[in-house]
Design a protein around this motif. Structure first.
Motif, PDB file in Angstrom:
ATOM      1  N   LEU A 181       0.837  -1.211   0.000  1.00 58.24           N
ATOM      2  CA  LEU A 181       0.000   0.000   0.000  1.00 58.24           C
ATOM      3  C   LEU A 181       0.867   1.255   0.000  1.00 58.24           C
ATOM      4  O   LEU A 181       0.583   2.216  -0.717  1.00 58.24           O
ATOM      5  CB  LEU A 181      -0.926   0.000   1.207  1.00 58.24           C
ATOM      6  N   VAL A 182       1.920   1.236   0.794  1.00 60.85           N
ATOM      7  CA  VAL A 182       2.828   2.388   0.846  1.00 60.85           C
ATOM      8  C   VAL A 182       3.504   2.573  -0.514  1.00 60.85           C
ATOM      9  O   VAL A 182       3.628   3.697  -1.009  1.00 60.85           O
ATOM     10  CB  VAL A 182       3.873   2.209   1.972  1.00 60.85           C
ATOM     11  N   ARG A 183       3.936   1.478  -1.130  1.00 60.24           N
ATOM     12  CA  ARG A 183       4.585   1.549  -2.450  1.00 60.24           C
ATOM     13  C   ARG A 183       3.640   2.140  -3.499  1.00 60.24           C
ATOM     14  O   ARG A 183       4.048   2.953  -4.330  1.00 60.24           O
ATOM     15  CB  ARG A 183       5.059   0.158  -2.893  1.00 60.24           C
ATOM     16  N   LEU A 184       2.371   1.744  -3.460  1.00 58.08           N
ATOM     17  CA  LEU A 184       1.407   2.290  -4.424  1.00 58.08           C
ATOM     18  C   LEU A 184       1.232   3.789  -4.203  1.00 58.08           C
ATOM     19  O   LEU A 184       1.215   4.564  -5.163  1.00 58.08           O
ATOM     20  CB  LEU A 184       0.062   1.573  -4.326  1.00 58.08           C
ATOM     21  N   ALA A 185       1.107   4.187  -2.956  1.00 51.44           N
ATOM     22  CA  ALA A 185       0.947   5.616  -2.652  1.00 51.44           C
ATOM     23  C   ALA A 185       2.152   6.404  -3.174  1.00 51.44           C
ATOM     24  O   ALA A 185       1.989   7.461  -3.808  1.00 51.44           O
ATOM     25  CB  ALA A 185       0.791   5.809  -1.144  1.00 51.44           C
ATOM     26  N   GLU A 186       3.348   5.899  -2.933  1.00 45.58           N
ATOM     27  CA  GLU A 186       4.548   6.587  -3.401  1.00 45.58           C
ATOM     28  C   GLU A 186       4.611   6.622  -4.927  1.00 45.58           C
ATOM     29  O   GLU A 186       5.018   7.619  -5.517  1.00 45.58           O
ATOM     30  CB  GLU A 186       5.790   5.912  -2.825  1.00 45.58           C
TER      31      GLU A 186
ATOM     32  N   ASP B 188      -1.549   7.385   4.304  1.00 46.71           N
ATOM     33  CA  ASP B 188      -2.548   8.322   4.831  1.00 46.71           C
ATOM     34  C   ASP B 188      -2.798   9.484   3.880  1.00 46.71           C
ATOM     35  O   ASP B 188      -3.931   9.946   3.739  1.00 46.71           O
ATOM     36  CB  ASP B 188      -2.136   8.833   6.208  1.00 46.71           C
ATOM     37  N   GLU B 189      -1.745   9.963   3.245  1.00 46.75           N
ATOM     38  CA  GLU B 189      -1.904  11.065   2.295  1.00 46.75           C
ATOM     39  C   GLU B 189      -2.722  10.626   1.082  1.00 46.75           C
ATOM     40  O   GLU B 189      -3.548  11.387   0.563  1.00 46.75           O
ATOM     41  CB  GLU B 189      -0.532  11.568   1.844  1.00 46.75           C
TER      42      GLU B 189
END
Length: 174
Positions: free
Chosen positions: A57-62, A70-71
């Motif tokens: 999930l963090v990788r997709l957001a980045e 969260d952003e």
């Protein structure tokens, strides 16, 4: 916050799906298919529902240019609140807003709850509700479970039907 950011994020996800690695593709499809859940759930809950790791999930957001999960989730959260517009704001809510920072937070929470109930009531179909009422009234026992946004509607439903408060009892009075 930009009110179009949620829609632009979904459009970007759709455009990138064909070139995303399998894990990121899975998350992208989940966000597109379940935008409300994505806006409400924590990173762990979203990862569990999508069947991926929190790191994915963090990788997709980045990859989409966000600073983190969260952003990326924030426009989806804002869309849930802003999509629910209550026709008029009661005077007591304005009174809460005058109570400083805590009062403003409480006023926003109250408006959000009223909007959730309003949105739920607007979408009801009279024929379908009639069938539901008949089924519930004929049942020997009725159990209601509600969390998050649906809790206020379940509470309203049980108290207006003359049933005990759902917090203290899980079955209809006979």
């Amino acid at each position: 916050m930009d009110p179009t950011l949620k829609n632009r994020t979904i459009a970007a996800l759709r455009a990138q799906i064909p070139v995303l690695p399998r894990g990121l593709r899975t998350v992208a499809k989940y966000v597109i298919d379940q935008p409300s859940d994505f806006g409400l759930d924590s990173i762990r809950e979203t990862a569990k529902k999508a069947g991926v790791s929190t790191y994915t999930l963090v990788r997709l957001a980045e990859r989409l240019g966000f600073g983190g999960y969260d952003e990326m989730r924030e426009p989806f959260r804002q869309a849930l609140v802003s999509a629910a517009v209550v026709a008029e704001r009661p005077a007591w809510v304005d009174g809460l807003r005058d109570g400083g920072e805590l009062g403003a937070v409480q006023a926003e929470a109250a408006m959000n709850e009223m909007a959730i109930v309003q949105r739920s009531l607007e979408r009801q179909n009279l024929d379908q509700m009639s069938r539901v009422v008949d089924m519930l009234m004929e049942a020997p026992t009725v159990y209601l479970t509600a969390v998050r946004a649906s809790y206020s509607l379940a509470f309203f439903f049980t108290t207006s039907a003359g049933w005990p408060c759902p917090r203290y009892s899980s079955s209809r009075a006979t």
